[in-house]
Motif scaffolding. Structure first.
Motif, PDB file in Angstrom:
ATOM      1  N   SER A   1      -2.541   5.660   1.415  1.00  0.00           N
ATOM      2  CA  SER A   1      -3.338   5.314   2.789  1.00  0.00           C
ATOM      3  C   SER A   1      -3.063   3.761   2.961  1.00  0.00           C
ATOM      4  CB  SER A   1      -4.672   5.560   2.588  1.00  0.00           C
ATOM      5  OG  SER A   1      -5.462   4.634   1.775  1.00  0.00           O
ATOM      6  N   LYS A   2      -3.622   3.364   4.147  1.00  0.00           N
ATOM      7  CA  LYS A   2      -3.574   2.031   4.722  1.00  0.00           C
ATOM      8  C   LYS A   2      -4.436   1.278   3.797  1.00  0.00           C
ATOM      9  CE  LYS A   2      -2.878   3.086   9.342  1.00  0.00           C
ATOM     10  NZ  LYS A   2      -3.364   3.047  10.873  1.00  0.00           N
TER      11      LYS A   2
ATOM     12  N   SER B   1      -4.858   1.684   0.420  1.00  0.00           N
ATOM     13  CA  SER B   1      -4.318   1.843  -1.222  1.00  0.00           C
ATOM     14  C   SER B   1      -3.430   0.610  -1.858  1.00  0.00           C
ATOM     15  CB  SER B   1      -3.507   3.197  -1.412  1.00  0.00           C
ATOM     16  OG  SER B   1      -2.303   3.235  -0.796  1.00  0.00           O
TER      17      SER B   1
ATOM     18  N   GLU C   1      -3.838   8.862  -3.810  1.00  0.00           N
ATOM     19  CA  GLU C   1      -3.622   8.940  -2.558  1.00  0.00           C
ATOM     20  C   GLU C   1      -3.075   8.031  -1.722  1.00  0.00           C
ATOM     21  OE1 GLU C   1      -5.597  11.968   0.286  1.00  0.00           O
ATOM     22  OE2 GLU C   1      -7.122  10.439  -0.119  1.00  0.00           O
TER      23      GLU C   1
ATOM     24  N   GLU D   1       3.556   6.120   7.927  1.00  0.00           N
ATOM     25  CA  GLU D   1       3.146   7.049   8.737  1.00  0.00           C
ATOM     26  C   GLU D   1       3.882   8.474   8.623  1.00  0.00           C
ATOM     27  OE1 GLU D   1       0.001   8.856  10.328  1.00  0.00           O
ATOM     28  OE2 GLU D   1      -0.043   6.880  10.716  1.00  0.00           O
TER      29      GLU D   1
ATOM     30  N   PHE E   1       2.080   2.769   2.243  1.00  0.00           N
ATOM     31  CA  PHE E   1       1.590   3.606   3.621  1.00  0.00           C
ATOM     32  C   PHE E   1       2.822   3.462   4.400  1.00  0.00           C
ATOM     33  CE2 PHE E   1      -0.119   4.432   7.700  1.00  0.00           C
ATOM     34  CZ  PHE E   1      -0.694   5.810   7.201  1.00  0.00           C
TER      35      PHE E   1
ATOM     36  N   ASN F   1       0.955  -1.226   0.124  1.00  0.00           N
ATOM     37  CA  ASN F   1      -0.088  -0.181  -0.067  1.00  0.00           C
ATOM     38  C   ASN F   1       0.840   1.315  -0.059  1.00  0.00           C
ATOM     39  OD1 ASN F   1       0.847   0.270   2.556  1.00  0.00           O
ATOM     40  ND2 ASN F   1      -1.133  -0.356   3.437  1.00  0.00           N
TER      41      ASN F   1
ATOM     42  N   THR G   1       2.752  10.582   0.684  1.00  0.00           N
ATOM     43  CA  THR G   1       1.294  10.610   0.618  1.00  0.00           C
ATOM     44  C   THR G   1       0.456  10.846  -0.696  1.00  0.00           C
ATOM     45  OG1 THR G   1       1.174  13.027   1.028  1.00  0.00           O
ATOM     46  CG2 THR G   1       1.425  11.674   3.052  1.00  0.00           C
TER      47      THR G   1
END
Length: 197
Positions: free
Chosen positions: A170-171, A173, A168, A119, A117, A115, A123
């Motif tokens: 993200s967790k 994607s 975008e 943190e 992702f 994904n 992004t």
């Protein structure tokens, strides 16, 4: 073309499933896709990179001497317009460029489901496909998933030349690239990070 944006954002198709993304056709202006492909085929800048879910070749476009006609890929106007478009589509403010990287996958390589992702890190991403001779038998499909289950495929996108995929990170994607057969698969990746407030 040092201060000319070479990306045309007029043909955007927005989608929300399985995660927020968009498609873009006829991306590079003035037949730059042909010149870019020829240069990607010839350059010796490629470096092998291996992680736990992929092996590919890559290099930063910002760290090499680009031919004059291709310098617009890293020009401030291109970066600014790409950033503004991403901000408008994904309704975010103050994206900062992380990098502009060329990717190459060759025979037998693929990218496993992931994904992207992390943190507070990258992004948003725009991936431009440069594959003028691609056919269905060459593989290299971008696959989007509803979950981290490899059987839970939502969409399959062909790496058609001079098209792009923006999303975008993200967790949720989850995406992957299927195995490559025959021809190399080239792409240019613009990555952004949401600036801390």
């Amino acid at each position: 073309m040092p201060e000319t944006s070479c990306i045309d954002f007029s043909k955007i198709q927005r989608e929300s499933n399985p995660f927020s993304h968009f498609y873009l056709t006829s991306v590079l202006r003035e037949h730059l896709d042909k010149e870019l492909f020829e240069w990607l085929e010839q350059t010796d800048a490629w470096q092998s990179v291996e992680t736990d879910f992929y092996e590919q070749y890559e290099f930063s476009l910002q760290s090499v001497a680009l031919p004059a006609r291709l310098s617009c890929l890293v020009a401030e106007k291109t970066i600014r317009e790409t950033r503004q478009t991403m901000q408008e589509i994904f309704l975010v403010e103050k994206l900062d460029l992380v990098g502009i990287v060329a990717h190459k996958l060759v025979e037998g390589q693929h990218i496993g489901i992931h994904n992207d992702f992390i943190e507070g890190e990258e992004t948003h991403r725009l991936v431009i496909q440069i594959n003028p001779h691609w056919t269905e038998s060459n593989g290299g499909y971008l696959m989007l998933f509803n979950s981290q289950d490899v059987e839970d495929v939502s969409k399959v996108i062909s790496p058609i030349n001079n098209t792009a995929f923006g999303f975008e990170i993200s967790k949720d994607s989850h995406h992957a690239v299927s195995k490559i057969y025959g021809l190399p698969r080239y792409s240019i990746v613009y990555t952004f990070r949401l600036r801390d407030k």
